[in-house]
Motif scaffolding. Sequence first.
Motif, short mmCIF file in Angstrom:
data_model
loop_
_atom_site.label_atom_id
_atom_site.label_comp_id
_atom_site.label_asym_id
_atom_site.label_seq_id
_atom_site.Cartn_x
_atom_site.Cartn_y
_atom_site.Cartn_z
N TYR A 353 0.83 -1.21 0.00
CA TYR A 353 0.00 0.00 0.00
C TYR A 353 0.87 1.26 0.00
N CYS A 354 1.90 1.28 0.83
CA CYS A 354 2.75 2.47 0.97
C CYS A 354 3.75 2.62 -0.18
N LEU A 355 4.34 1.51 -0.62
CA LEU A 355 5.44 1.56 -1.58
C LEU A 355 5.05 1.14 -2.99
N GLY A 356 3.90 0.51 -3.12
CA GLY A 356 3.46 0.05 -4.43
C GLY A 356 3.93 -1.35 -4.75
N VAL A 357 3.31 -1.95 -5.73
CA VAL A 357 3.68 -3.31 -6.15
C VAL A 357 5.12 -3.34 -6.63
N LEU A 358 5.51 -2.33 -7.40
CA LEU A 358 6.88 -2.27 -7.90
C LEU A 358 7.87 -2.00 -6.77
N GLY A 359 7.54 -1.06 -5.90
CA GLY A 359 8.43 -0.72 -4.80
C GLY A 359 8.69 -1.90 -3.88
N TYR A 360 7.62 -2.58 -3.45
CA TYR A 360 7.80 -3.72 -2.55
C TYR A 360 8.42 -4.90 -3.28
N GLY A 361 8.06 -5.05 -4.57
CA GLY A 361 8.64 -6.14 -5.37
C GLY A 361 10.14 -6.02 -5.50
N LEU A 362 10.65 -4.79 -5.63
CA LEU A 362 12.11 -4.59 -5.71
C LEU A 362 12.81 -5.12 -4.46
#
Length: 429
Positions: A353-362
Motif C-alpha cells: 500500500y505504501c510503496l506500491g507493487v513495484l516498490g515492494y517487489g524490488l
Amino acid sequence: MNEIGLMNEVRIKKQDNAINSQNFTSVIVAITIFLSIDPFFVWTSFAGGIFASALKVLQLLSIALMIFQLKEVSLSTFFGGLSILGIFLFYCFFTGRVSGTTHPLLIGNVLIYLFYALNVMTDRNILIKSFDLLRTFFAVVLGYTLIIYTLILLGVPVPYSILQSGEAGRVEAGFQFYHNYYGCIVINQSGSLLYRFTSVFTEPGVVGTFCAFFLAAGDLKIRKSKKDVIFLISGILSFSIAFYLMIVFFYVLKSLRNGGIKPFLALLVVAIVYSVFINVEFSNPELQMLQERLTITEEGLAGDNRMKKMAENAYQAFLKSDLKTVLFGYGYPNSRSAAAAWQASASYKESVYCLGVLGYGLMLVWFIFTPCLCFKSKNPKENRAMYSYIVIFIVSQYQRPYMKSLFLVYILLAGCLYIQQKVKTADKT
C-alpha cells in the motif's frame, strides 16, 4: 631474535589485533540488533527513554565499526550494498503518489539503509559471530523470563508494575498496556490479561517469529543446543501461528534437502497432530484460542488476523486505483482513522500500500538474489540450506514486513551465513 622472527611476531600481533577488533565489532553489532528488536527497556515509556537514546548511539557506533572493518569488498557484495541504497533512493523520490513517501530523505532513514548496505559488504565472520552472540542474548533473556512466566501461570503472586507501550499509536488507542513482572511483560488488553509468552517484547508474535528464525538458522538441530531448546519452548508458549507455520515449513524443506520419504512422513505427522489438536476439547482458554486461530474455514486460516477491516478496505481501494498509484504506492495513510487501522494491522499489504507493487517487489527481489549472489558456496549442501532459510525469511514477510527496522537485512544475511556454517561444521563431524 633474527629478522624472520621479528617479522613473524609483528604478523601475529597484527592478526591478534584484527581478531580483537572484529570481536569487538561483533559484540556491538549483536547488542545493537537485539535492542533494535524493541525490548521494553528501549521504549520511550521506560526510564524516561534513556535506553532509546543509547540505541541511537550504538547504531552510529556499529556503522562506524563496520566501515572500519571494510577491507576486501568483492564486486558482488559491493553491487549488493549499492543496490539496496539505490532502492532507498527509489523509495525517496518515486513512491507515495498520493500522500507522500514513507521513506523521506532523512538522516534516520539514510543510516538504516547504510547499515543494510554495510551488512552486505562487511566481513562474513562479523555477521556469523554477532549472530551467534545475538542468539545467546535472546536465549538468556527468554530463559529468565520463561521462569517468571511459569510462576505467573502457576498462580504464584509475582509483583508487577504498569508499563505503557512505547508506540504512540497503541498509547493513543488506550486499550492496551503491560504488566511488568520483574522484566517479563504480559499484555493487558481491554482489561484482560493475554497469557501468551511475550517475554520483553511488544507482542508474543515477536517472540515466535525470532525463535523461528534462530531455530531455522541453526538448521533445527535442537537436541544439540540448549539455546534451541529455549527457542522451541518459547516459540510454542508464544502461541504464534507464524512460529508454528515457519518451523513446520522449514522442517519439510530440510527433509526435502536430505531426500528420502521424510517430507511425506513430516506432512503426515503434521496432518495427524493438527487433526487431533483441532478436535480435542480443552478447558484451557489459551488452547481454545489457539484452536480457533488454527481452524481452516472457506475464507482461509481463521487466525489470520493481520489486517483490520478498515485497513483491508483501504488496501482493496488502493488496488482498484490508477496504475501509477498501484505501481508506486499510495504513501502514508492520509487520515487519522486510516493510520489507526494500519497501526493495529501487520501484513505485507501495508508495505505494498505504501510503496506500491513495484516498490515492494524490488525489495523482495533483493532479498532473494543478494544472498544467493554474494554468499554462494562451492558446497551444494550449504547452498540448499541457505535457500531454505531464504524461503522462511520471505514467508515471514507475509505478516511482519519490518521495512525500516535495523535488524531486517541483518537477520536475512547473518542467518544465511550462520546456517551455512552449521552445515559445514556438521559435515566435518
